[in-house]
Motif scaffolding. Structure first.
Motif: not given
Length: 380
Positions: A347-361, A316-323
């Motif tokens: 994954s239960g949320f709409p896909k346009d609410l978060y980004c997930s790639d090889t390095h980060s979420i 939760v804390l990390a997801l507050r940040t842009a990183a």
């Protein structure tokens, strides 16, 4: 990353938060640990603070500090003599990194040339001003003691003294219009300050506004969404849900909180986080003082978080940040199963609410606008 014993000396950089529990008057929305000081209260606080720092020194030695934040309350309710004593106390119990970020909170009505000169000659390099609004009617409604003109003056004086300057602004106020919010944000952005923090009004129990008519509150969604678009156009990047900064002026102290770094909180009502152990000091000055004068720690409560709870809170804390959440670091600290659980929950949320790639979420700007909903699911 963490030590088993919170009373062992920290191995890496440590953040320090010093709580000054005084205000000239309580604002109508404020639920922080602060009060109008009676005669002698400031001196009692300084005496008790030194006793608390001695208590810590006997357990963790003299740690090295990477960021320091003197907040409140209102630190500028301390006069020059009291500030000089506070400086002596802090310098006696801590060492500081050469590039330590050192922030002091101030209110526009109580900051003085003496404050600015004293801080500049010490080690302060950042000033955070509680502006909230430039509109005199809004300021009076909130119970603030400064005017819009005083806010402009305080910002100019702090910048002229060479500080990195941050201002707080509040939206979602009773009867606040979108046009009024635009003027506040525009005036802050063009003023030359380096950092802007935005906070939506939250009605808290125990405040004068506790029983106010909620129907008078303005909608916070559109002002916030518009701010996410407007501020980057003016050179302020959104690096955290509530915070926008010009390049190089992000708050390192707050980033340490959001990156689950260790911090020592001192003063009545202050909180800290050491070696996976979270604590909160007793809030009233009288009780805080009595405990310390009797050689007892100032803690009101403390808990060691379980691995599962710690992992969820870290996310939760990390997801507050842009990183966002660094996957490799998260796995190293909490294991691959914790990252899989986080991914499954998101994954239960709409896909346009978060980004997930090889390095980060990380959350998208849209995701940041509904972050409270996401937090509630992650912390279940």
């Amino acid at each position: 990353m963490f030590r088993c014993n919170p009373f062992e000396p920290p191995r890496g950089g440590l953040s320090l938060y010093v709580h000054v529990p005084f205000c000239e008057r309580k604002c109508k929305y404020c639920a922080f640990e602060s009060s109008v000081p009676a005669p002698g209260d400031r001196e009692l606080w300084l005496l008790s603070l030194e006793a608390e720092l001695l208590w810590w020194k006997q357990r963790i030695g003299i740690p090295k500090i990477s960021t320091c934040y003197v907040g409140g309350g209102t630190p500028t309710t301390l006069d020059g003599q009291q500030w000089r004593r506070l400086i002596e106390i802090i310098d006696s119990y801590f060492r500081f990194d050469d590039d330590c970020e050192f922030t002091v909170e101030a209110n526009p009505n109580s900051i003085s040339a003496e404050h600015l000169a004293m801080w500049r000659d010490w080690r302060v390099n950042r000033v955070s001003l509680g502006v909230q609004s430039f509109d005199d009617a809004e300021l009076e409604m909130m119970g603030r003691l400064h005017s819009g003109i005083q806010a402009y003056g305080a910002m100019s004086a702090a910048m002229a003294s060479g500080f990195s300057v941050s201002v707080d602004l509040m939206f979602g106020l009773p009867y606040q219009t979108f046009e009024g919010w635009y003027r506040n944000l525009k005036d802050a952005a063009k003023s030359g300050v380096h950092h802007i923090s935005l906070y939506q009004l939250s009605i808290e129990q125990g405040t004068p506004w506790e029983n106010m008519d909620r129907g008078t509150l303005s909608d916070g969604y559109w002002p916030y969404r518009w701010s996410q678009w407007y501020l980057p156009q003016k050179g302020f990047d959104q690096y955290e849900i509530s915070n926008f900064a010009k390049h190089g002026h992000e708050s390192k102290h707050n980033l340490n909180y959001w990156n689950e770094g260790e911090y020592l909180g001192v003063g009545p009502g202050a909180s800290g986080y050491l070696a996976g152990w979270r604590y909160k000091n007793i809030g009233t000055l009288s009780s805080y003082s009595k405990r310390l004068m009797n050689g007892i720690g100032a803690f009101e409560s403390g808990e060691r978080l379980s691995e599962e709870v710690s992992a969820r809170e870290a996310a939760v804390l990390a997801l507050r940040t842009a990183a966002g959440v660094n996957k490799d670091s998260f796995i190293k600290r909490y294991g691959s199963a914790s990252l899989e659980n986080l991914t499954a929950l998101l994954s239960g949320f709409p896909k346009d609410l978060y980004c997930s790639d090889t390095h980060s979420i990380s959350l998208t700007k849209k995701g940041m606008r509904v972050a409270n909903l996401i937090w509630s699911e992650l912390l279940l």
